[in-house]
Each structure stands twice: as structure tokens, then as C-alpha cells.
Design a protein around this motif. Structure first.
Motif, PDB file in Angstrom:
ATOM      1  N   MET A   1       9.294 -30.151 -79.778  1.00  0.00           N
ATOM      2  CA  MET A   1       9.847 -29.433 -80.553  1.00  0.00           C
ATOM      3  C   MET A   1      10.779 -28.350 -79.996  1.00  0.00           C
ATOM      4  O   MET A   1      10.381 -27.803 -79.019  1.00  0.00           O
ATOM      5  N   PRO A   2      12.103 -28.298 -80.219  1.00  0.00           N
ATOM      6  CA  PRO A   2      12.953 -27.178 -79.630  1.00  0.00           C
ATOM      7  C   PRO A   2      12.443 -26.029 -79.930  1.00  0.00           C
ATOM      8  O   PRO A   2      12.040 -25.608 -80.866  1.00  0.00           O
ATOM      9  N   THR A   3      12.638 -25.145 -78.766  1.00  0.00           N
ATOM     10  CA  THR A   3      12.319 -23.796 -79.007  1.00  0.00           C
ATOM     11  C   THR A   3      13.227 -22.887 -78.552  1.00  0.00           C
ATOM     12  O   THR A   3      14.219 -23.341 -78.126  1.00  0.00           O
ATOM     13  N   SER A   4      13.279 -21.407 -78.972  1.00  0.00           N
ATOM     14  CA  SER A   4      14.384 -20.603 -78.566  1.00  0.00           C
ATOM     15  C   SER A   4      13.495 -19.606 -77.630  1.00  0.00           C
ATOM     16  O   SER A   4      12.667 -18.954 -78.360  1.00  0.00           O
ATOM     17  N   ARG A   5      14.005 -19.388 -76.582  1.00  0.00           N
ATOM     18  CA  ARG A   5      13.281 -18.431 -75.494  1.00  0.00           C
ATOM     19  C   ARG A   5      14.325 -17.035 -75.475  1.00  0.00           C
ATOM     20  O   ARG A   5      13.817 -16.324 -74.789  1.00  0.00           O
ATOM     21  N   ALA A   6      15.532 -17.158 -76.082  1.00  0.00           N
ATOM     22  CA  ALA A   6      16.308 -15.737 -75.676  1.00  0.00           C
ATOM     23  C   ALA A   6      15.993 -14.795 -76.557  1.00  0.00           C
ATOM     24  O   ALA A   6      15.446 -14.646 -77.624  1.00  0.00           O
ATOM     25  N   SER A   7      16.159 -13.598 -76.271  1.00  0.00           N
ATOM     26  CA  SER A   7      15.892 -12.291 -76.539  1.00  0.00           C
ATOM     27  C   SER A   7      16.900 -12.335 -77.780  1.00  0.00           C
ATOM     28  O   SER A   7      17.959 -12.966 -77.949  1.00  0.00           O
ATOM     29  N   ASP A   8      16.730 -11.725 -79.184  1.00  0.00           N
ATOM     30  CA  ASP A   8      17.176 -11.370 -80.358  1.00  0.00           C
ATOM     31  C   ASP A   8      18.256 -10.725 -79.844  1.00  0.00           C
ATOM     32  O   ASP A   8      18.075  -9.556 -79.304  1.00  0.00           O
ATOM     33  N   ALA A   9      19.482 -10.854 -80.611  1.00  0.00           N
ATOM     34  CA  ALA A   9      20.427 -10.012 -80.490  1.00  0.00           C
ATOM     35  C   ALA A   9      20.541  -9.330 -81.963  1.00  0.00           C
ATOM     36  O   ALA A   9      19.906  -9.767 -82.821  1.00  0.00           O
ATOM     37  N   PRO A  10      21.229  -8.264 -82.056  1.00  0.00           N
ATOM     38  CA  PRO A  10      21.343  -7.439 -83.186  1.00  0.00           C
ATOM     39  C   PRO A  10      21.672  -8.299 -84.424  1.00  0.00           C
ATOM     40  O   PRO A  10      20.970  -8.285 -85.505  1.00  0.00           O
TER      41      PRO A  10
ATOM     42  N   LEU B   1       3.228 -14.788 -90.445  1.00  0.00           N
ATOM     43  CA  LEU B   1       2.299 -16.058 -90.234  1.00  0.00           C
ATOM     44  C   LEU B   1       0.963 -15.390 -91.002  1.00  0.00           C
ATOM     45  O   LEU B   1       0.002 -15.961 -91.395  1.00  0.00           O
ATOM     46  N   VAL B   2       0.405 -14.038 -90.829  1.00  0.00           N
ATOM     47  CA  VAL B   2      -0.736 -13.514 -91.267  1.00  0.00           C
ATOM     48  C   VAL B   2      -0.721 -13.406 -92.813  1.00  0.00           C
ATOM     49  O   VAL B   2      -1.803 -14.054 -93.392  1.00  0.00           O
ATOM     50  N   ALA B   3       0.448 -13.157 -93.361  1.00  0.00           N
ATOM     51  CA  ALA B   3       0.374 -13.345 -94.729  1.00  0.00           C
ATOM     52  C   ALA B   3       0.070 -14.658 -95.418  1.00  0.00           C
ATOM     53  O   ALA B   3      -0.266 -14.872 -96.654  1.00  0.00           O
ATOM     54  N   CYS B   4       0.822 -15.668 -94.748  1.00  0.00           N
ATOM     55  CA  CYS B   4       0.501 -16.966 -95.063  1.00  0.00           C
ATOM     56  C   CYS B   4      -0.866 -17.698 -94.771  1.00  0.00           C
ATOM     57  O   CYS B   4      -1.057 -18.958 -95.124  1.00  0.00           O
ATOM     58  N   GLY B   5      -1.705 -17.106 -93.679  1.00  0.00           N
ATOM     59  CA  GLY B   5      -2.948 -17.741 -93.214  1.00  0.00           C
ATOM     60  C   GLY B   5      -2.985 -18.272 -92.395  1.00  0.00           C
ATOM     61  O   GLY B   5      -4.138 -18.964 -92.035  1.00  0.00           O
ATOM     62  N   TYR B   6      -1.821 -18.548 -91.545  1.00  0.00           N
ATOM     63  CA  TYR B   6      -1.676 -19.015 -90.523  1.00  0.00           C
ATOM     64  C   TYR B   6      -2.091 -18.601 -89.230  1.00  0.00           C
ATOM     65  O   TYR B   6      -2.359 -19.216 -87.932  1.00  0.00           O
TER      66      TYR B   6
ATOM     67  N   LEU C   1      11.963 -20.185 -88.064  1.00  0.00           N
ATOM     68  CA  LEU C   1      10.761 -21.108 -88.194  1.00  0.00           C
ATOM     69  C   LEU C   1      10.542 -21.693 -86.705  1.00  0.00           C
ATOM     70  O   LEU C   1       9.642 -21.809 -86.399  1.00  0.00           O
ATOM     71  N   GLU C   2      11.568 -22.003 -85.974  1.00  0.00           N
ATOM     72  CA  GLU C   2      11.503 -22.322 -84.453  1.00  0.00           C
ATOM     73  C   GLU C   2      10.443 -21.391 -83.838  1.00  0.00           C
ATOM     74  O   GLU C   2       9.740 -21.777 -83.079  1.00  0.00           O
ATOM     75  N   ARG C   3      11.067 -20.199 -83.991  1.00  0.00           N
ATOM     76  CA  ARG C   3      10.273 -19.151 -83.224  1.00  0.00           C
ATOM     77  C   ARG C   3       8.932 -18.949 -83.686  1.00  0.00           C
ATOM     78  O   ARG C   3       7.838 -18.849 -82.942  1.00  0.00           O
ATOM     79  N   ALA C   4       8.631 -19.247 -84.906  1.00  0.00           N
ATOM     80  CA  ALA C   4       7.426 -19.146 -85.619  1.00  0.00           C
ATOM     81  C   ALA C   4       6.325 -19.975 -85.106  1.00  0.00           C
ATOM     82  O   ALA C   4       5.279 -19.872 -84.630  1.00  0.00           O
ATOM     83  N   PHE C   5       6.663 -21.175 -84.955  1.00  0.00           N
ATOM     84  CA  PHE C   5       6.130 -22.462 -84.508  1.00  0.00           C
ATOM     85  C   PHE C   5       5.746 -22.293 -82.836  1.00  0.00           C
ATOM     86  O   PHE C   5       4.769 -22.635 -82.364  1.00  0.00           O
ATOM     87  N   ASP C   6       7.010 -21.805 -82.319  1.00  0.00           N
ATOM     88  CA  ASP C   6       6.714 -21.712 -80.991  1.00  0.00           C
ATOM     89  C   ASP C   6       5.513 -20.499 -80.537  1.00  0.00           C
ATOM     90  O   ASP C   6       4.775 -20.721 -79.586  1.00  0.00           O
ATOM     91  N   LEU C   7       5.555 -19.683 -81.463  1.00  0.00           N
ATOM     92  CA  LEU C   7       4.471 -18.682 -81.246  1.00  0.00           C
ATOM     93  C   LEU C   7       2.890 -19.157 -81.545  1.00  0.00           C
ATOM     94  O   LEU C   7       1.906 -18.905 -80.834  1.00  0.00           O
ATOM     95  N   LEU C   8       2.930 -19.989 -82.532  1.00  0.00           N
ATOM     96  CA  LEU C   8       1.559 -20.747 -82.674  1.00  0.00           C
ATOM     97  C   LEU C   8       1.372 -21.490 -81.684  1.00  0.00           C
ATOM     98  O   LEU C   8       0.189 -21.600 -81.354  1.00  0.00           O
ATOM     99  N   GLU C   9       2.132 -22.431 -80.969  1.00  0.00           N
ATOM    100  CA  GLU C   9       1.855 -23.312 -79.882  1.00  0.00           C
ATOM    101  C   GLU C   9       1.584 -22.486 -78.659  1.00  0.00           C
ATOM    102  O   GLU C   9       0.395 -22.772 -77.919  1.00  0.00           O
ATOM    103  N   ARG C  10       2.148 -21.180 -78.417  1.00  0.00           N
ATOM    104  CA  ARG C  10       1.732 -20.181 -77.492  1.00  0.00           C
ATOM    105  C   ARG C  10       0.526 -19.664 -77.630  1.00  0.00           C
ATOM    106  O   ARG C  10      -0.570 -19.563 -76.664  1.00  0.00           O
ATOM    107  N   MET C  11       0.042 -19.348 -78.821  1.00  0.00           N
ATOM    108  CA  MET C  11      -1.377 -18.964 -78.991  1.00  0.00           C
ATOM    109  C   MET C  11      -2.310 -20.039 -78.726  1.00  0.00           C
ATOM    110  O   MET C  11      -3.398 -19.790 -78.151  1.00  0.00           O
ATOM    111  N   ALA C  12      -2.085 -21.271 -79.087  1.00  0.00           N
ATOM    112  CA  ALA C  12      -3.027 -22.339 -79.067  1.00  0.00           C
ATOM    113  C   ALA C  12      -3.102 -22.434 -77.594  1.00  0.00           C
ATOM    114  O   ALA C  12      -4.229 -22.750 -76.927  1.00  0.00           O
ATOM    115  N   ASP C  13      -1.990 -22.609 -76.564  1.00  0.00           N
ATOM    116  CA  ASP C  13      -2.029 -22.575 -75.274  1.00  0.00           C
ATOM    117  C   ASP C  13      -3.061 -21.564 -74.754  1.00  0.00           C
ATOM    118  O   ASP C  13      -3.415 -21.709 -73.578  1.00  0.00           O
ATOM    119  N   ALA C  14      -2.954 -20.327 -75.461  1.00  0.00           N
ATOM    120  CA  ALA C  14      -3.563 -19.093 -74.666  1.00  0.00           C
ATOM    121  C   ALA C  14      -5.017 -19.002 -75.040  1.00  0.00           C
ATOM    122  O   ALA C  14      -5.899 -18.137 -74.797  1.00  0.00           O
TER     123      ALA C  14
END
Length: 271
Positions: A1-10, A68-73, A28-41
Motif C-alpha cells: 500500500m502506498p504511504t505518505s511520509r511527508a509532513s503536512d503543509a498548511p 479512527l477511534v470514532a469508527c471503532g478501528y 485515507l492513506e495516512r490513516a491506514f499507514d497509522l494502523l499498520e504502524r500500530m500493528a508493527d509496534a
């Protein structure tokens, strides 16, 4: 899955619908990236850890995690850290079932090239679960019910799946499951099983030599880089799955596992 690692611009912070470079929706890409990072941790992390590992600023992390919390994930723990949430379980179970469906053409090819029954299995908690099978065309053939659960120590797929697991984790698993003897050839000591795993790493494949059922031999390899720990195998009568046959079958197993890995890693055609 492609991920975005750059910091947010305004400008990116101003809209949750910003397009990612891949043409997808960046949030969406960032949210799924965070879920994968949580799993890896290990399934539980703090926001600062997610910020450090992803390179995203804390406000962005907080906004994504809150959604993600509001959605239950994701759920917030009493210690203020965040853990993977229960709604992911249903998604994972459905994906695991589909994994067996996707694997069936590859298992069918194994049957065509080896003549023996082909299986796919996953490590689910402390147990091995069979998720797909294509039977041999021989009148005398092996059959394992899809959905069947077995302990890892007496199976070729169990050895293949645990071969690269740290020894202390293997010992802990065996301590939880026990090592009952299915046959007189079953490995029943942690040291014996760890020695068998060393052999798997050396050879590049695992063998169940009459250890789960007398008269049956099984050859297994893990599926490299599978999204969940998976292995494929062939099983047949010991009189057919001989040492000579093993030399021909193992390269086929390894090739099919590599091709299946590549297929699972593919994102498929663009939507």
C-alpha cells in the motif's frame, strides 16, 4: 500500500480530501499507514511514537486517530495510549477467508505439478488454521478440512511459519499449547522443535515426516512477505513423497510461494 511520509503543509491540513501523489485520498492513506504502524509496534502506541515514526505532526496524528477511534478501528486505553480496535477483527477474519480463495489457483498449480494435495495455512494466535486446499487426483490422497485447527509443533506448515520466530517466543507458545504426541514421531520437546526450526532455516523448507499422521509426509514453505503469516504445503502418502520426490517438489513449492507473494503484494488494477 502506498504511504505518505511527508509532513503536512498548511494547504494539506485545510482539507481532508487532499489527493495523494498516487492518485488516492491522502487522509485515507495516512490513516491506514497509522494502523499498520500500530500493528508493527505490537498493537498499542502513543501519539508521540506515531508522530516520530511517520514524520507527521502531532495535530495531524491526533485528528486521524480521533477519527479512527470514532469508527471503532482504534480505542484509547486507560493509560492514554492507543490500541487497535475490535472492529478490525471482523475485517481481518473476512480477509483471511478471502486469502484462501485467492490462493486456490496457485494450489491447483501445485497439484498439477506435484500430483499431491496442496494446502494453505495461517498462524492464528497459537494455532495453525487451514484456509484452503486443492485435493490430489490420486485415488489415495490426503484430505484436511478447511477451517481445521492444529498445533504447530506436529505440522510442516507450523514449522515453516515459526522458523524465523525468536526462540523465546517459540518456547512461550509451546508452553501455552503443550506438545502432545499425535504419533510416535511427533516432536514433544521445545529443544527438539527449535532444532527442527534450525533445519528449516538451513534447508529453506519444512518437513512433517509421519509426525501428524503415520504414513503421511508433508513439505511446506512460508509465503514471503505475506500480509499475514502464511505457508503452503503439499501432503501425500510417505511412499510417494519420498526423499527423491522431495528434491523435485521443493523448488516448485518455493516458486509458487514466490508468485503467490507477488500476487498478494499487488494492489491490482486502478479503480
Amino acid at each position: 500500500m502506498p504511504t505518505s511520509r511527508a509532513s503536512d503543509a498548511p494547504a494539506q491540513n485545510a482539507s481532508a480530501k487532499s489527493s495523494a501523489p498516487s492518485g488516492g485520498v491522502q487522509s485515507l492513506e495516512r490513516a491506514f499507514d497509522l494502523l499498520e504502524r500500530m500493528a508493527d509496534a505490537g498493537g498499542e502506541v502513543g501519539l508521540s511514537e506515531l508522530s516520530a515514526s511517520s514524520g507527521l505532526p502531532l495535530p495531524t496524528i491526533h485528528r486521524l486517530v480521533r477519527t479512527l477511534v470514532a469508527c471503532g478501528y482504534v480505542r484509547q486505553q486507560p493509560n492514554r495510549r492507543y490500541a487497535l480496535g475490535p472492529r478490525l477483527i471482523r475485517l481481518g477474519e473476512s480477509a483471511s477467508r478471502l486469502l484462501g480463495t485467492w490462493a486456490r489457483p496457485y494450489l491447483a498449480r501445485l497439484v498439477e505439478e506435484t500430483g499431491e494435495t496442496a494446502n494453505m495455512a495461517l498462524l492464528d494466535g497459537d494455532e495453525i488454521v487451514y484456509v484452503a486446499q486443492v485435493p490430489s487426483k490420486h485415488s489415495m490422497r490426503m484430505f484436511t478440512e478447511v477451517g481445521r485447527r492444529v498445533l504447530p509443533h506436529s505440522t510442516g506448515v507450523g514449522k515453516a511459519l515459526l522458523a524465523n520466530t525468536p526462540a523465546d517466543e517459540v518456547r512461550a507458545l509451546l508452553g501455552r499449547t503443550g506438545m502432545p504426541a499425535a504419533t510416535e514421531k511427533t516432536i514433544t520437546t521445545p529443544d527438539g522443535f527449535l532444532t527442527a526450526l534450525e533445519e528449516v532455516r538451513r534447508l529453506g523448507y519444512a518437513v512433517d515426516d509421519n509426525e501428524q499422521e503415520i504414513g503421511v509426509r508433508c513439505l511446506a514453505v512460508s509465503v514471503p512477505d505475506s500480509p499475514t503469516a502464511a505457508a503452503i504445503s503439499i501432503s501425500g502418502p510417505a511412499g510417494r513423497v519420498t526423499e527423491a520426490a522431495t528434491e523435485k517438489i521443493v523448488p516448485v513449492l518455493q516458486q509458487v510461494a514466490a508468485e503467490l507473494s507477488e500476487a498478494l503484494a499487488s494492489s491490482g488494477p486502478n479503480a
